[in-house]
Design an enzyme around this catalytic site. Structure first.
Site, PDB file in Angstrom:
ATOM      1  N   LYS A  34       0.827  -1.209   0.000  1.00 29.84           N
ATOM      2  CA  LYS A  34       0.000   0.000   0.000  1.00 29.84           C
ATOM      3  C   LYS A  34       0.859   1.256   0.000  1.00 29.84           C
ATOM      4  O   LYS A  34       0.487   2.277  -0.587  1.00 29.84           O
ATOM      5  CB  LYS A  34      -0.948  -0.024   1.196  1.00 29.84           C
ATOM      6  CG  LYS A  34      -2.010  -1.119   1.096  1.00 29.84           C
ATOM      7  CD  LYS A  34      -2.919  -1.115   2.305  1.00 29.84           C
ATOM      8  CE  LYS A  34      -4.035  -2.146   2.150  1.00 29.84           C
ATOM      9  NZ  LYS A  34      -3.534  -3.528   2.090  1.00 29.84           N
ATOM     10  N   GLU A  71      -3.283   6.621   8.430  1.00 29.51           N
ATOM     11  CA  GLU A  71      -3.995   7.600   7.624  1.00 29.51           C
ATOM     12  C   GLU A  71      -5.241   8.064   8.367  1.00 29.51           C
ATOM     13  O   GLU A  71      -5.706   7.418   9.311  1.00 29.51           O
ATOM     14  CB  GLU A  71      -4.362   7.021   6.259  1.00 29.51           C
ATOM     15  CG  GLU A  71      -5.303   5.843   6.292  1.00 29.51           C
ATOM     16  CD  GLU A  71      -5.539   5.230   4.911  1.00 29.51           C
ATOM     17  OE1 GLU A  71      -4.676   5.384   4.035  1.00 29.51           O
ATOM     18  OE2 GLU A  71      -6.595   4.593   4.725  1.00 29.51           O
ATOM     19  N   HIS A 118     -14.384  -6.361   7.889  1.00 26.92           N
ATOM     20  CA  HIS A 118     -13.678  -5.689   6.784  1.00 26.92           C
ATOM     21  C   HIS A 118     -13.631  -6.543   5.517  1.00 26.92           C
ATOM     22  O   HIS A 118     -12.845  -6.273   4.608  1.00 26.92           O
ATOM     23  CB  HIS A 118     -12.251  -5.289   7.182  1.00 26.92           C
ATOM     24  CG  HIS A 118     -12.187  -4.369   8.359  1.00 26.92           C
ATOM     25  ND1 HIS A 118     -12.598  -3.054   8.302  1.00 26.92           N
ATOM     26  CD2 HIS A 118     -11.785  -4.576   9.638  1.00 26.92           C
ATOM     27  CE1 HIS A 118     -12.437  -2.491   9.485  1.00 26.92           C
ATOM     28  NE2 HIS A 118     -11.957  -3.390  10.307  1.00 26.92           N
ATOM     29  N   ARG A 174      -5.673  -8.605  -9.702  1.00 24.52           N
ATOM     30  CA  ARG A 174      -6.226  -9.917 -10.034  1.00 24.52           C
ATOM     31  C   ARG A 174      -7.712  -9.757 -10.336  1.00 24.52           C
ATOM     32  O   ARG A 174      -8.266  -8.668 -10.226  1.00 24.52           O
ATOM     33  CB  ARG A 174      -6.058 -10.865  -8.845  1.00 24.52           C
ATOM     34  CG  ARG A 174      -6.641 -10.279  -7.548  1.00 24.52           C
ATOM     35  CD  ARG A 174      -6.673 -11.241  -6.407  1.00 24.52           C
ATOM     36  NE  ARG A 174      -6.957 -10.606  -5.142  1.00 24.52           N
ATOM     37  CZ  ARG A 174      -8.154 -10.221  -4.724  1.00 24.52           C
ATOM     38  NH1 ARG A 174      -9.203 -10.397  -5.507  1.00 24.52           N
ATOM     39  NH2 ARG A 174      -8.322  -9.657  -3.541  1.00 24.52           N
TER      40      ARG A 174
END
Length: 480
Positions: free
Chosen positions: A115, A199, A234, A291
Site C-alpha cells: 500500500k 492515515e 472488513h 487480479r
C-alpha cells in the site's frame, strides 16, 4: 493458447474452466487431497493432486504447480484469486519457466501489493489520497506525532496485506500505542511483514471499486463501479453494480482516476482500483487488487462481458475488442457471497457435510458454485461455497429476484450466510441506498435473525392451521 492450468480451487476454478472451454482451450486442474471430489477436478480435462489438505503443501506449493504445468503441457497458468494470485515471486517464477502468467507483470503486482509503494506510484498522477503517511511507521512516538497532525480518529493499516488483517481504528490518543502493537503483530503473522502506515479515518465511508482492463498494446478501459460497502470483519459479503449513489459525472471521474492508477504501474490484464467515498462524495484511492475479484460477476452481468475470456485474450497478446465509448451499463446486478458461516454466531466458520445442497435457477439468476451435495466443507480454506448473483432491469427488481433466489436455495448440514442476505436485502437502509461500511455494526445483531426465524415459524404454523381448518370444513360438507 491451447492448454491452461488453473492454480486454484472451488468456484473460481470452475469459473475459469468454463470460459476456457468455450474458447476451445484445454484445462488442467490441480487439487489437494481434501478437494479430490470437487467439481473443478471433475470438469477439467486433466487433474493432478498437489499434496495434502494444507494450502502450504498444495495450492501455495509454487514449484509443484509449475512442475504440473510442464508435465501436462500447459502453456499458461491462471491464478484465480487468493492463494498465489498476487504473489509477484510466483508470477516471475512462472514467466521465468517459459509459461504465461494470466495477470499483470511481477513488477505491477509488487508495486500495488504494498500500500505504501502504491501510494508512492500514484502520487504524480493527480489521484486523491487519504491524508496520512507515505512511509512505514515503526514506533509509537512517531505514530503519535503523525496522528495528532492529521487528527483523530486514525486508521492503522498493514502495508503488505488486506482482508482486514493488521487494521485498527484508533479514536483516542490513549489507545494508539496498544493498537499499533496489535496491528504490527497481526501483520507480521499474516503477511510476514510488520510494516504499517497511518492515515486519517474516513467516517461514514462507502467502499467503491472500479474494474479496469488493459491490454499489451496500451489500451485501457474501465468497466464502471461496484458497491462493496456491506462487509463483515472488513470483508465483503454483498456487492452490487452500479452503485446507487454515483452520478454519471462522479462515475466518470472515478473511472478516469482508476485508469491513471493502472497507468502508474503499467498495468496489463484485469484489475480493480478501490476507493473510499465519504459522505460528501469526495473519493480517495485505497488500493489496487492485481487480479480478478470475487465480485466480478456483477460487472459481467451489467456489461455483458466475460472477464475471464478477456483475461485470456489479453494474455495471448490480443487487443481489447472495444473502446471506452462502446461500454454501457445494462440494468442492475447484486451478488451475495454464500459462506459456510453462522451469521447468528458472529459469522464463525461452519464445517460439516452438505446433506442437502440445491441451487436456485431461473432467468436473471446466476450461481458461481464450487460444491456438490454430499461433499464435506473443509476447514483448511476460505469458507465460501458459492456466489449468488441476480440481474434485473432496475435495482428494485434485482433485490426482489435475489430474495426469491435465496428462498429457492436448499442447504442442510452447515450454516450459511443466506439468512443474513435476506436481512440485508429487506433492511430499509439497504433498500433506500442509505448505508456505508458500518452497516453490520450499526444495524445487525445475530439475535435479530433468531427473532426473524421465530416469526417466520409462527406465521408458517398459523398458515398451516388455517389450511387444516379449511380442509376439515371440506371434509364435513354433506354429500348431495
Amino acid at each position: 493458447m491451447k492448454k491452461l492450468l488453473i492454480a486454484n480451487r472451488g468456484e473460481i476454478a470452475v469459473r475459469v474452466i468454463q470460459s476456457a472451454r468455450k474458447m476451445g482451450i484445454q484445462t488442467v486442474a490441480v487439487y489437494s487431497t481434501a478437494d479430490r471430489n470437487s467439481p473443478h477436478v471433475k470438469i477439467a480435462d486433466e487433474a493432478y493432486c498437489l499434496g495434502g489438505p494444507e494450502s502450504s503443501t498444495s495450492y501455495l506449493a509454487q514449484d509443484k504447480i509449475i512442475a504440473v504445468a510442464k508435465e501436462s503441457g500447459a502453456e499458461a497458468i491462471h491464478p484465480g484469486y487468493g492463494f498465489l494470485s498476487e504473489n509477484a515471486g510466483f508470477a516471475k517464477k512462472v514467466t521465468d519457466n517459459g509459461l504465461v502468467f494470466v495477470g499483470p507483470s511481477p513488477t505491477s503486482i509488487e508495486t500495488m501489493g504494498s500500500k505504501l509503494a502504491a501510494k508512492a506510484a500514484v502520487l504524480k498522477y493527480d489521484i486523491p489520497l487519504v491524508p496520512g503517511t507515505e512511509e512505514a511507521v515503526k514506533d509509537a512516538k512517531q505514530a503519535m506525532d503523525i496522528a495528532r497532525e492529521i487528527g483523530f480518529p486514525v486508521l492503522i493499516k498493514a502495508s503488505a496485506g488486506g482482508g482486514g488483517k493488521g487494521m485498527r481504528i484508533v479514536e483516542k490518543e490513549k489507545d494508539l500505542e496498544s493498537q499499533m502493537s496489535r496491528a504490527i503483530s497481526e501483520a507480521e503473522a499474516a503477511f510476514g511483514d510488520g510494516s504499517v502506515f497511518i492515515e486519517k479515518y474516513v467516517t461514514s465511508p462507502r467502499h467503491i471499486e472500479i474494474q479496469v482492463l488493459a491490454d499489451q498494446h496500451g489500451n485501457r478501459v474501465h468497466l464502471f463501479e461496484r458497491e462493496c460497502s456491506i462487509q463483515r470483519r472488513h470483508q465483503k459479503v454483498v456487492e452490487e453494480a452500479p452503485s446507487s449513489v454515483l452520478t454519471p459525472a462522479l462515475r466518470d471521474r472515478m473511472g478516469q482516476a482508476a485508469l491513471r492508477v493502472a497507468e502508474s504501474c503499467d498495468y496489463v490484464g484485469a484489475g480493480t482500483v478501490e476507493f473510499l467515498l465519504d459522505a460528501d462524495h469526495s473519493f480517495y484511492f485505497l488500493e489496487m487488487n492485481t487480479r480478478l475479484q470475487v465480485e466480478h460477476p456483477v460487472t459481467e452481468m451489467i456489461t455483458g462481458l466475460d472477464l475471464v475470456k478477456l483475461q485470456l485474450e489479453v494474455a495471448m497478446g490480443k487487443e481489447l475488442p472495444f473502446k471506452q465509448e462502446d461500454l454501457t451499463i445494462d440494468g442492475h446486478a447484486i451478488e451475495l457471497r454464500v459462506y459456510a458461516e453462522d451469521p447468528v454466531d458472529g459469522f464463525l466458520p461452519s464445517t460439516g457435510t452438505l446433506e442437502t445442497y440445491r441451487l436456485p435457477e431461473g432467468p436473471g439468476i446466476r450461481v458461481d458454485n464450487g460444491f456438490e451435495e454430499g461433499m464435506e466443507v473443509p476447514i483448511y480454506y476460505d469458507p465460501m461455497l458459492a456466489k449468488l448473483v441476480c440481474h434485473g432491469k432496475s435495482r428494485d427488481e434485482a433485490i426482489q429476484l435475489l430474495l426469491e433466489a435465496i428462498r429457492q436455495y436448499r442447504v442442510k448440514g452447515v450454516a450459511t450466510t443466506l439468512p443474513f442476505g435476506t436481512f440485508v436485502l429487506k433492511h430499509e437502509a439497504f433498500v433506500t441506498g442509505d448505508f456505508d461500511t458500518h452497516f453490520v455494526k450499526d444495524h445487525y445483531r445475530g439475535e435479530l435473525l433468531e427473532e426473524q426465524h421465530r416469526e417466520e415459524a409462527r406465521l408458517a404454523a398459523l398458515l398451516a392451521l388455517r389450511q387444516y381448518r379449511e380442509d376439515q370444513k371440506k371434509l364435513r360438507l354433506p354429500i348431495a
